[in-house]
Write an enzyme that holds these catalytic residues in place. Structure first.
Site, PDB file in Angstrom:
ATOM      1  N   ARG A  16       0.856  -1.202   0.000  1.00 23.30           N
ATOM      2  CA  ARG A  16       0.000   0.000   0.000  1.00 23.30           C
ATOM      3  C   ARG A  16       0.888   1.247   0.000  1.00 23.30           C
ATOM      4  O   ARG A  16       2.122   1.153   0.049  1.00 23.30           O
ATOM      5  CB  ARG A  16      -0.910  -0.006   1.232  1.00 23.30           C
ATOM      6  N   ASN A  88      11.544   0.795   1.715  1.00 26.60           N
ATOM      7  CA  ASN A  88      10.442   1.739   1.909  1.00 26.60           C
ATOM      8  C   ASN A  88       9.693   1.522   3.228  1.00 26.60           C
ATOM      9  O   ASN A  88       9.232   2.480   3.835  1.00 26.60           O
ATOM     10  CB  ASN A  88       9.468   1.605   0.734  1.00 26.60           C
ATOM     11  N   SER A 140      12.658  10.663   5.958  1.00 26.15           N
ATOM     12  CA  SER A 140      11.524  11.574   6.061  1.00 26.15           C
ATOM     13  C   SER A 140      12.069  12.956   6.398  1.00 26.15           C
ATOM     14  O   SER A 140      13.119  13.082   7.041  1.00 26.15           O
ATOM     15  CB  SER A 140      10.602  11.121   7.197  1.00 26.15           C
ATOM     16  N   TYR A 153      10.495   8.222  15.766  1.00 27.02           N
ATOM     17  CA  TYR A 153      10.441   8.220  14.300  1.00 27.02           C
ATOM     18  C   TYR A 153      11.557   9.094  13.729  1.00 27.02           C
ATOM     19  O   TYR A 153      12.282   8.688  12.816  1.00 27.02           O
ATOM     20  CB  TYR A 153       9.064   8.733  13.872  1.00 27.02           C
ATOM     21  N   ALA A 154      11.730  10.303  14.306  1.00 27.03           N
ATOM     22  CA  ALA A 154      12.765  11.227  13.810  1.00 27.03           C
ATOM     23  C   ALA A 154      14.155  10.615  13.985  1.00 27.03           C
ATOM     24  O   ALA A 154      14.998  10.691  13.082  1.00 27.03           O
ATOM     25  CB  ALA A 154      12.683  12.557  14.554  1.00 27.03           C
ATOM     26  N   ALA A 155      14.396   9.996  15.150  1.00 24.65           N
ATOM     27  CA  ALA A 155      15.712   9.389  15.396  1.00 24.65           C
ATOM     28  C   ALA A 155      15.969   8.268  14.394  1.00 24.65           C
ATOM     29  O   ALA A 155      17.074   8.149  13.844  1.00 24.65           O
ATOM     30  CB  ALA A 155      15.782   8.854  16.823  1.00 24.65           C
ATOM     31  N   LYS A 157      14.672   7.907  11.409  1.00 25.65           N
ATOM     32  CA  LYS A 157      14.801   8.420  10.040  1.00 25.65           C
ATOM     33  C   LYS A 157      16.103   9.206   9.844  1.00 25.65           C
ATOM     34  O   LYS A 157      16.679   9.224   8.756  1.00 25.65           O
ATOM     35  CB  LYS A 157      13.582   9.275   9.676  1.00 25.65           C
ATOM     36  N   ILE A 186       2.890  13.288   2.558  1.00 25.16           N
ATOM     37  CA  ILE A 186       2.413  12.551   1.389  1.00 25.16           C
ATOM     38  C   ILE A 186       1.068  11.914   1.761  1.00 25.16           C
ATOM     39  O   ILE A 186       0.910  11.395   2.868  1.00 25.16           O
ATOM     40  CB  ILE A 186       3.425  11.438   0.976  1.00 25.16           C
TER      41      ILE A 186
HETATM   42  P1  NAD Z   1       2.154   2.905   5.128  1.00 26.21           P
HETATM   43  O1  NAD Z   1       1.899   2.750   6.587  1.00 26.21           O
HETATM   44  O2  NAD Z   1       1.011   3.071   4.201  1.00 26.21           O
HETATM   45  O3  NAD Z   1       3.073   1.709   4.608  1.00 26.21           O
HETATM   46  C1  NAD Z   1       4.128   1.218   5.363  1.00 26.21           C
HETATM   47  C2  NAD Z   1       4.506  -0.142   4.842  1.00 26.21           C
HETATM   48  O4  NAD Z   1       5.499  -0.703   5.703  1.00 26.21           O
HETATM   49  C3  NAD Z   1       3.322  -1.113   4.831  1.00 26.21           C
HETATM   50  O5  NAD Z   1       3.316  -1.807   3.602  1.00 26.21           O
HETATM   51  C4  NAD Z   1       3.624  -2.049   5.974  1.00 26.21           C
HETATM   52  O6  NAD Z   1       3.144  -3.357   5.781  1.00 26.21           O
HETATM   53  C5  NAD Z   1       5.152  -2.037   5.975  1.00 26.21           C
HETATM   54  N1  NAD Z   1       5.670  -2.468   7.267  1.00 26.21           N
HETATM   55  C6  NAD Z   1       5.417  -1.940   8.480  1.00 26.21           C
HETATM   56  N2  NAD Z   1       6.019  -2.677   9.441  1.00 26.21           N
HETATM   57  C7  NAD Z   1       6.674  -3.679   8.818  1.00 26.21           C
HETATM   58  C8  NAD Z   1       7.480  -4.771   9.255  1.00 26.21           C
HETATM   59  N3  NAD Z   1       7.727  -5.004  10.565  1.00 26.21           N
HETATM   60  N4  NAD Z   1       7.988  -5.610   8.334  1.00 26.21           N
HETATM   61  C9  NAD Z   1       7.761  -5.416   7.032  1.00 26.21           C
HETATM   62  N5  NAD Z   1       6.996  -4.414   6.541  1.00 26.21           N
HETATM   63  C10 NAD Z   1       6.458  -3.556   7.432  1.00 26.21           C
HETATM   64  O7  NAD Z   1       3.163   4.133   5.023  1.00 26.21           O
HETATM   65  P2  NAD Z   1       3.541   5.094   3.803  1.00 26.21           P
HETATM   66  O8  NAD Z   1       2.945   6.411   4.110  1.00 26.21           O
HETATM   67  O9  NAD Z   1       3.306   4.471   2.479  1.00 26.21           O
HETATM   68  O10 NAD Z   1       5.106   5.233   4.112  1.00 26.21           O
HETATM   69  C11 NAD Z   1       6.085   4.468   3.461  1.00 26.21           C
HETATM   70  C12 NAD Z   1       7.446   4.965   3.915  1.00 26.21           C
HETATM   71  O11 NAD Z   1       7.559   6.360   3.641  1.00 26.21           O
HETATM   72  C13 NAD Z   1       7.688   4.807   5.415  1.00 26.21           C
HETATM   73  O12 NAD Z   1       9.026   4.456   5.643  1.00 26.21           O
HETATM   74  C14 NAD Z   1       7.416   6.200   5.950  1.00 26.21           C
HETATM   75  O13 NAD Z   1       8.118   6.445   7.147  1.00 26.21           O
HETATM   76  C15 NAD Z   1       7.921   7.048   4.812  1.00 26.21           C
HETATM   77  N6  NAD Z   1       7.366   8.400   4.787  1.00 26.21           N
HETATM   78  C16 NAD Z   1       6.033   8.596   4.622  1.00 26.21           C
HETATM   79  C17 NAD Z   1       5.538   9.906   4.582  1.00 26.21           C
HETATM   80  C18 NAD Z   1       4.093  10.209   4.394  1.00 26.21           C
HETATM   81  O14 NAD Z   1       3.737  11.387   4.473  1.00 26.21           O
HETATM   82  N7  NAD Z   1       3.240   9.230   4.128  1.00 26.21           N
HETATM   83  C19 NAD Z   1       6.426  10.989   4.721  1.00 26.21           C
HETATM   84  C20 NAD Z   1       7.766  10.734   4.893  1.00 26.21           C
HETATM   85  C21 NAD Z   1       8.238   9.439   4.905  1.00 26.21           C
END
Ligand code: NAD
Length: 245
Positions: A16, A88, A140, A153-155, A157, A186
């Protein structure tokens, strides 16, 4: 010929959100893509939905907090070689430090840092053999600037940035690049969970006055994952619409 024709890629957390968009984009550009989900059936379902069952996108199970699962997943993905690794997957457990539970801190580190490092460790071996590789790690803007209520989370990232720069230096002579993308706000399930006031405050701080899309992040990742990005390593690319927290 498509930019990623003949390349094999693994995208963690591809069921997702941003990961799914990245998997779709890499497949569109011609790569054979493995995407992971914590459950195999969910990963298979997402993979089939992306490429309509043409088997260019395949699902794998991965739990980043389980070292055995990381080895099994990477082992399967790397049969036949692995050109691209996109780390990711990630989680956040938000709340003020004063109220933070140690288990929440550990869960964030175990997933975002320990798991990511383990994936890189496993992927580097086949890349070294091939003398080619592209690793893109998801940080991030919060890891670069900080955000109240998100210390863990900040630490984690910020840790990804230091880790990636060090690894970039280790691998530079072997034609393996390691880069970081740092998205701002996002539109995904993760950010839909943010309290309304926090979202509105964030949105006001974005010069482009809108959240980004997963596809906009995927476009940047696809570039860094491509042979064209051959002289870029250890870079941190902000994808934020100008946001500076
Ligand atoms: P999301 O929660 O929709 O997806 C996160 C994904 O990580 C999921 O597919 C989940 O199954 C997987 N995941 C979580 N724990 C796991 C584990 N223990 N083992 C394997 N997979 C695992 O999040 P997103 O918004 O699509 O974010 C994706 C990445 O982008 C993340 O690393 C997030 O920190 C980063 N990010 C997101 C944003 C935002 O605004 N959405 C901003 C900056 C960074």
């Amino acid at each position: 010929m498509k930019r990623l024709e003949g390349q094999r890629a693994l995208v963690t957390g591809g069921t997702r959100g941003i990961g799914r968009a990245i998997a779709a984009r890499l497949a569109d550009e011609g790569a054979e893509v493995f995407l992971t989900g914590r459950r195999r059936d969910q990963a298979d379902e997402a993979a089939a939905a992306i490429d309509g069952g043409r088997s260019r996108v395949l699902g794998l199970a991965l739990d980043l907090t389980d070292p055995g699962s990381v080895l099994a997943c990477l082992g399967e993905a790397a049969v036949g070689g692995l050109d691209i690794l996109v780390n990711n997957a990630g989680i956040s457990r938000d709340g003020l430090l004063i109220r933070q539970k140690p288990e929440d801190w550990r869960a964030v580190m175990a997933t975002n840092l320990d798991g990511l490092a383990a994936c890189c460790r496993a992927a580097v071996r086949p890349m070294l053999r091939a003398r080619y590789g592209r690793i893109v790690n998801m940080s991030s803007i919060v890891g670069l600037r900080g955000n109240a209520g998100q210390t863990a989370y900040a630490a984690s990232k910020a840790g990804i940035v230091g880790f990636s720069r060090a690894l970039a230096k280790e691998l530079a002579r072997r034609n393996i690049t390691v880069n970081v993308v740092a998205p701002g706000l996002i539109e995904t399930d993760m950010t839909r969970e943010l309290p309304r006031r926090a979202r509105e405050a964030l949105q006001r701080a974005i010069p482009m006055a809108r959240p980004g899309s997963a596809e906009e992040v995927a476009a940047a990742v696809a570039f860094l994952a491509s042979p064209e990005a051959s002289y870029i390593t250890g870079a941190v690319l902000e994808i934020t619409g100008g946001l500076a927290l």
